[in-house]
Design a protein around this motif. Sequence first.
Motif, PDB file in Angstrom:
ATOM      1  N   LEU A  66      43.346 -40.249 -16.359  1.00  0.00           N
ATOM      2  CA  LEU A  66      43.551 -40.982 -17.607  1.00  0.00           C
ATOM      3  C   LEU A  66      42.855 -42.348 -17.671  1.00  0.00           C
ATOM      4  O   LEU A  66      42.221 -42.666 -18.681  1.00  0.00           O
ATOM      5  N   PRO A  67      42.986 -43.202 -16.643  1.00  0.00           N
ATOM      6  CA  PRO A  67      42.320 -44.513 -16.753  1.00  0.00           C
ATOM      7  C   PRO A  67      40.812 -44.400 -16.974  1.00  0.00           C
ATOM      8  O   PRO A  67      40.219 -45.238 -17.661  1.00  0.00           O
ATOM      9  N   LEU A  68      40.205 -43.357 -16.404  1.00  0.00           N
ATOM     10  CA  LEU A  68      38.765 -43.172 -16.574  1.00  0.00           C
ATOM     11  C   LEU A  68      38.436 -42.627 -17.955  1.00  0.00           C
ATOM     12  O   LEU A  68      37.374 -42.944 -18.519  1.00  0.00           O
ATOM     13  N   VAL A  69      39.332 -41.815 -18.524  1.00  0.00           N
ATOM     14  CA  VAL A  69      39.145 -41.334 -19.895  1.00  0.00           C
ATOM     15  C   VAL A  69      39.122 -42.525 -20.849  1.00  0.00           C
ATOM     16  O   VAL A  69      38.277 -42.603 -21.749  1.00  0.00           O
ATOM     17  N   TYR A  70      40.049 -43.470 -20.634  1.00  0.00           N
ATOM     18  CA  TYR A  70      40.105 -44.648 -21.500  1.00  0.00           C
ATOM     19  C   TYR A  70      38.859 -45.515 -21.362  1.00  0.00           C
ATOM     20  O   TYR A  70      38.525 -46.284 -22.268  1.00  0.00           O
ATOM     21  N   ARG A  71      38.181 -45.397 -20.239  1.00  0.00           N
ATOM     22  CA  ARG A  71      36.934 -46.153 -20.036  1.00  0.00           C
ATOM     23  C   ARG A  71      35.715 -45.425 -20.587  1.00  0.00           C
ATOM     24  O   ARG A  71      34.602 -45.935 -20.496  1.00  0.00           O
ATOM     25  N   ASP A  72      35.913 -44.204 -21.066  1.00  0.00           N
ATOM     26  CA  ASP A  72      34.794 -43.367 -21.510  1.00  0.00           C
ATOM     27  C   ASP A  72      33.843 -43.029 -20.370  1.00  0.00           C
ATOM     28  O   ASP A  72      32.618 -42.897 -20.570  1.00  0.00           O
ATOM     29  N   THR A  73      34.391 -42.880 -19.164  1.00  0.00           N
ATOM     30  CA  THR A  73      33.591 -42.473 -18.018  1.00  0.00           C
ATOM     31  C   THR A  73      33.124 -41.032 -18.199  1.00  0.00           C
ATOM     32  O   THR A  73      33.876 -40.187 -18.696  1.00  0.00           O
ATOM     33  N   ARG A  74      31.910 -40.739 -17.811  1.00  0.00           N
ATOM     34  CA  ARG A  74      31.350 -39.401 -17.986  1.00  0.00           C
ATOM     35  C   ARG A  74      32.137 -38.385 -17.163  1.00  0.00           C
ATOM     36  O   ARG A  74      32.664 -38.682 -16.097  1.00  0.00           O
ATOM     37  N   SER A  75      32.163 -37.158 -17.651  1.00  0.00           N
ATOM     38  CA  SER A  75      33.000 -36.106 -17.080  1.00  0.00           C
ATOM     39  C   SER A  75      32.719 -35.867 -15.597  1.00  0.00           C
ATOM     40  O   SER A  75      33.646 -35.743 -14.791  1.00  0.00           O
ATOM     41  N   ALA A  76      31.451 -35.782 -15.230  1.00  0.00           N
ATOM     42  CA  ALA A  76      31.107 -35.500 -13.841  1.00  0.00           C
ATOM     43  C   ALA A  76      31.584 -36.616 -12.917  1.00  0.00           C
ATOM     44  O   ALA A  76      32.099 -36.356 -11.817  1.00  0.00           O
ATOM     45  N   GLU A  77      31.433 -37.872 -13.366  1.00  0.00           N
ATOM     46  CA  GLU A  77      31.892 -38.995 -12.546  1.00  0.00           C
ATOM     47  C   GLU A  77      33.408 -39.020 -12.469  1.00  0.00           C
ATOM     48  O   GLU A  77      33.970 -39.327 -11.412  1.00  0.00           O
ATOM     49  N   ARG A  78      34.073 -38.688 -13.584  1.00  0.00           N
ATOM     50  CA  ARG A  78      35.542 -38.633 -13.560  1.00  0.00           C
ATOM     51  C   ARG A  78      36.019 -37.633 -12.515  1.00  0.00           C
ATOM     52  O   ARG A  78      36.921 -37.930 -11.724  1.00  0.00           O
TER      53      ARG A  78
END
Length: 230
Positions: A112-124
Amino acid sequence: MTANPPLIELSGIGKVFYTEDLETHALSDVHLDIERGEFLSIAGPSGCGKSTLLSLIGLLDDATAGEYRLEGDSVQGLSVVERARIRNQAIGFVFQAFNLIGDLTVFENVELPLVYRDTRSAERKQRVNEALKRVGMLHRAGHFPAQLSGGQQQRAAVARAIVGDPLILLADEPTGNLDSNNGHAVMDLLGELHAEGATVCMVTHDPRYADMAQRTVHLFDGRIVNEEAA
């Protein structure tokens, strides 16, 4: 050459809660620095202001007096949006009640925290798997919180807190809902993260766990009354 400022600088911090006919002084004239890479515990009896202080450090609430500087920059007067952005990027939280979302898997909770950052899927995916591996929960990535023990839920919560590589990890009574074995395991995990370079600030009423930190500050009636090194 100017030395780097402390990661956290609190100067004269006060917090007053107002109701219709009552003022409650939760914190009064708190001065506290937290250095990068430090493991600090905040100890004291129930109702002394520990969780209020942690909420202020975590930008979940505003002080009514004093100044708070993060990495040398004042956070007074920031907008709600800006405070949320800083929380997401710089601060990891571990709560007593775990605060996992029940209809999300462990992987999705940690993500979730990475989703809120708009981090790319592969990096997430890479970051979540690395965080779950660090806390020994990669094999439970597809499980839901209700399928986990209390200790496993807290490990997942720690993974969520560290997945974004925050500047500081804030833990509010992280062993409060755990039995002694799981409590020790979570504290060992926090100790390992600190040994790897994490900055940890933990609230606890348990002297056994407070003693695991490098430094302990003792609160009483909203004031720091004592400070001791391990």
